[in-house]
Motif scaffolding. Structure first.
Motif, mmCIF file in Angstrom:
data_model
loop_
_atom_site.group_PDB
_atom_site.id
_atom_site.type_symbol
_atom_site.label_atom_id
_atom_site.label_comp_id
_atom_site.label_asym_id
_atom_site.label_seq_id
_atom_site.Cartn_x
_atom_site.Cartn_y
_atom_site.Cartn_z
ATOM 1 N N PHE A 119 -0.238 -12.580 94.497
ATOM 2 C CA PHE A 119 -0.163 -11.490 93.528
ATOM 3 C C PHE A 119 1.221 -10.850 93.544
ATOM 4 N N THR A 120 1.710 -10.545 92.362
ATOM 5 C CA THR A 120 2.965 -9.792 92.254
ATOM 6 C C THR A 120 2.688 -8.299 92.177
ATOM 7 N N ALA A 121 1.473 -7.936 91.826
ATOM 8 C CA ALA A 121 1.064 -6.528 91.792
ATOM 9 C C ALA A 121 -0.461 -6.467 91.813
ATOM 10 N N VAL A 122 -0.977 -5.442 92.458
ATOM 11 C CA VAL A 122 -2.422 -5.188 92.477
ATOM 12 C C VAL A 122 -2.619 -3.715 92.129
ATOM 13 N N ARG A 123 -3.559 -3.459 91.254
ATOM 14 C CA ARG A 123 -3.889 -2.087 90.858
ATOM 15 C C ARG A 123 -5.343 -1.801 91.221
ATOM 16 N N VAL A 124 -5.568 -0.680 91.890
ATOM 17 C CA VAL A 124 -6.911 -0.261 92.290
ATOM 18 C C VAL A 124 -7.177 1.084 91.636
ATOM 19 N N GLU A 125 -8.316 1.193 90.971
ATOM 20 C CA GLU A 125 -8.709 2.466 90.377
ATOM 21 C C GLU A 125 -10.012 2.918 91.028
ATOM 22 N N VAL A 126 -9.984 4.113 91.599
ATOM 23 C CA VAL A 126 -11.145 4.686 92.259
ATOM 24 C C VAL A 126 -11.615 5.863 91.417
ATOM 25 N N ALA A 127 -12.838 5.790 90.934
ATOM 26 C CA ALA A 127 -13.432 6.889 90.178
ATOM 27 C C ALA A 127 -14.469 7.546 91.075
ATOM 28 N N VAL A 128 -14.255 8.808 91.371
ATOM 29 C CA VAL A 128 -15.169 9.533 92.253
ATOM 30 C C VAL A 128 -15.711 10.743 91.492
ATOM 31 N N ARG A 129 -16.996 11.012 91.714
ATOM 32 C CA ARG A 129 -17.648 12.159 91.086
ATOM 33 C C ARG A 129 -18.371 12.922 92.179
ATOM 34 N N GLY A 130 -18.201 14.223 92.171
ATOM 35 C CA GLY A 130 -18.893 15.031 93.168
ATOM 36 C C GLY A 130 -18.446 16.482 93.150
ATOM 37 N N PRO A 131 -18.914 17.253 94.128
ATOM 38 C CA PRO A 131 -18.714 18.697 94.130
ATOM 39 C C PRO A 131 -17.390 19.176 94.731
ATOM 40 N N GLU A 132 -16.603 18.284 95.306
ATOM 41 C CA GLU A 132 -15.390 18.705 96.008
ATOM 42 C C GLU A 132 -14.232 18.961 95.039
ATOM 43 N N ARG A 151 -8.199 13.884 97.066
ATOM 44 C CA ARG A 151 -6.896 13.289 97.374
ATOM 45 C C ARG A 151 -6.734 13.130 98.888
ATOM 46 N N GLU A 152 -7.235 14.099 99.654
ATOM 47 C CA GLU A 152 -7.218 13.998 101.113
ATOM 48 C C GLU A 152 -8.023 12.771 101.563
ATOM 49 N N LEU A 153 -9.170 12.573 100.934
ATOM 50 C CA LEU A 153 -10.003 11.410 101.238
ATOM 51 C C LEU A 153 -9.271 10.125 100.870
ATOM 52 N N GLN A 154 -8.647 10.090 99.693
ATOM 53 C CA GLN A 154 -7.904 8.896 99.278
ATOM 54 C C GLN A 154 -6.777 8.593 100.265
ATOM 55 N N ASP A 155 -6.069 9.608 100.704
ATOM 56 C CA ASP A 155 -4.990 9.390 101.676
ATOM 57 C C ASP A 155 -5.524 8.778 102.971
ATOM 58 N N ALA A 156 -6.672 9.273 103.439
ATOM 59 C CA ALA A 156 -7.276 8.734 104.668
ATOM 60 C C ALA A 156 -7.702 7.284 104.458
ATOM 61 N N VAL A 157 -8.298 6.996 103.312
ATOM 62 C CA VAL A 157 -8.742 5.631 103.018
ATOM 63 C C VAL A 157 -7.542 4.692 102.927
ATOM 64 N N ASP A 158 -6.510 5.104 102.198
ATOM 65 C CA ASP A 158 -5.333 4.244 102.048
ATOM 66 C C ASP A 158 -4.642 4.002 103.391
ATOM 67 N N ALA A 159 -4.744 4.949 104.308
ATOM 68 C CA ALA A 159 -4.123 4.800 105.628
ATOM 69 C C ALA A 159 -4.952 3.962 106.589
ATOM 70 N N HIS A 160 -6.268 3.781 106.307
ATOM 71 C CA HIS A 160 -7.151 3.143 107.285
ATOM 72 C C HIS A 160 -7.945 1.943 106.777
ATOM 73 N N CYS A 161 -7.800 1.560 105.528
ATOM 74 C CA CYS A 161 -8.560 0.436 104.971
ATOM 75 C C CYS A 161 -7.971 -0.880 105.486
ATOM 76 N N PRO A 162 -8.727 -1.657 106.285
ATOM 77 C CA PRO A 162 -8.186 -2.895 106.862
ATOM 78 C C PRO A 162 -7.708 -3.919 105.828
ATOM 79 N N VAL A 163 -8.424 -4.118 104.748
ATOM 80 C CA VAL A 163 -8.012 -5.126 103.769
ATOM 81 C C VAL A 163 -6.786 -4.643 102.993
ATOM 82 N N LEU A 164 -6.718 -3.362 102.687
ATOM 83 C CA LEU A 164 -5.514 -2.832 102.048
ATOM 84 C C LEU A 164 -4.317 -3.016 102.976
ATOM 85 N N ASP A 165 -4.526 -2.787 104.272
ATOM 86 C CA ASP A 165 -3.455 -2.967 105.247
ATOM 87 C C ASP A 165 -2.948 -4.410 105.273
#
Length: 171
Positions: free
Chosen positions: A123-136, A142-156
């Motif tokens: 791949f020359t580029a990969v785009r991921v779109e996360v749609a989240v719905r909830g009370p926060e 964004r804090e959750l996204q930062d944690a996920v992006d920092a700790h997701c093994p496959v993204l790593d």
């Protein structure tokens, strides 16, 4: 995530944290896969007690009987993101009602076919779109996204070089 599944995940997180605190060797896990050819360019991949089938579309010499390897990568990335969102939402105390993740990647087949050695085969580029719905608040998500992006093994695997050693065994 249901209360029951959040409680179950919370106890798994607690048990794993305790096991690793007792002995850091408990943090090391080895995953294995093995494959054999199938059809014109497909393969059967054994993953633990499961077998997945991989093929290519007809335009790439396959029979289009199963997803191709890069589609499996996108599936692995999405599924790992889902798991990591659920894990880190529990860890951070961030709730969501629903989450949906889409991914797409750009691939120039000249690299794979060796038509241009200056074009990478992946791949020359990969785009991921996360749609989240909830009370926060958006800030909490964004804090959750930062944690996920920092700790997701496959993204790593994509973002950081991973040493790979290939051994050819000639029988």
């Amino acid at each position: 995530m249901t209360t029951a599944s959040a409680t179950h995940l919370g106890s798994i997180i607690d048990a794993t944290t305790a096991a690793v605190a007792d002995n850091v060797a408990n943090a090391h896990v080895v995953f294995r896969a093995s494959g054999t050819p199938e059809y014109a360019v497909g393969s059967a991949i054994a993953l633990g007690g499961y077998t997945v089938h991989v093929d290519e579309p007809q335009a790439l010499g396959g029979e289009n009987t199963a997803p191709n390897p890069v589609e499996f990568y996108l599936a692995a990335l999405i599924s790992c993101q889902v798991v990591t969102y659920r894990f880190w939402s529990e860890r951070l105390g961030i709730t969501f009602d629903d989450i949906a993740i889409d991914a797409e990647g750009d691939l120039d087949v000249r690299g794979f076919f060796g038509l241009d050695d200056d074009v990478r085969p992946g791949f020359t580029a990969v785009r991921v779109e996360v749609a989240v719905r909830g009370p926060e608040s958006p800030e909490r998500y964004r804090e959750l996204q930062d944690a996920v992006d920092a700790h997701c093994p496959v993204l790593d695997l994509t973002k950081a070089p991973t040493p790979v050693e290939t051994t050819l065994v000639i029988a």
